[in-house]
Design a protein around this motif. Structure first.
Motif: not given
Length: 120
Positions: A34-35, A70-79, A19-23
Motif C-alpha cells: 500500500m502507498g 504509515i501503518s496498516r491493520d490487515n484484520a480490518k482492511n485499513l491503511v 489521520r487519513l484512513s483508506c479502506v
C-alpha cells in the motif's frame, strides 16, 4: 475489483495533526503493498509513504520523514497515514494506492482522494 476509499482529510492549522484512513475491498488486503501519494495544484504526483503487505517495511519521502507515519491493520482492511506537525506545503489531495508488487509508482489501484489543507 479492488476498491479504495480514503477519508480523514480536512482543514487544519500549521503544526496540527490529521489521520487519513483508506479502506480496501475487492481483494485479499494482506497480499497488497500500500502507498499514500499526494498532488498539490500545479505539481506532479508525489509518493509520500509506502508499506509492504506485512507491514514490516515502510518508506517515506524526505519531506515527511519524522512527521508522517504509515501503518496498516490487515484484520480490518485499513491503511492509515498519521500526519503530525503539518505544514502549509503539505496541502494537497492525498491518494491511497494498492499494488501486488512493491514499487515506487504506477500502482494498479487508486482511491478517489481526500483533500488536506494546512493554513499558516
Amino acid at each position: 475489483q479492488v476498491q479504495l476509499v480514503e477519508s480523514g482529510g480536512g482543514l487544519v492549522q500549521a503544526g496540527g495533526s490529521l489521520r487519513l484512513s483508506c479502506v480496501f475491498s475487492g481483494g485479499t488486503f494482506s497480499t497488497y503493498h500500500m502507498g499514500w501519494f499526494r498532488q498539490a495544484p500545479g505539481k506532479e504526483l508525489e509518493r509520500v509513504a509506502q508499506i509492504t503487505y506485512s507491514g514490516g517495511t515502510t518508506l517515506y519521502a524526505d519531506s515527511v520523514k519524522g512527521r508522517f507515519t504509515i501503518s496498516r491493520d490487515n484484520a480490518k482492511n485499513l491503511v492509515y497515514l498519521q500526519m503530525n506537525n503539518l505544514k502549509p506545503e503539505d496541502t494537497a489531495v492525498y491518494y491511497c494506492a494498492a499494488d501486488l508488487q512493491f514499487k515506487a509508482s504506477m500502482f494498479d489501484y487508486w482511491g478517489q482522494g481526500t483533500q488536506v489543507t494546512v493554513s499558516s
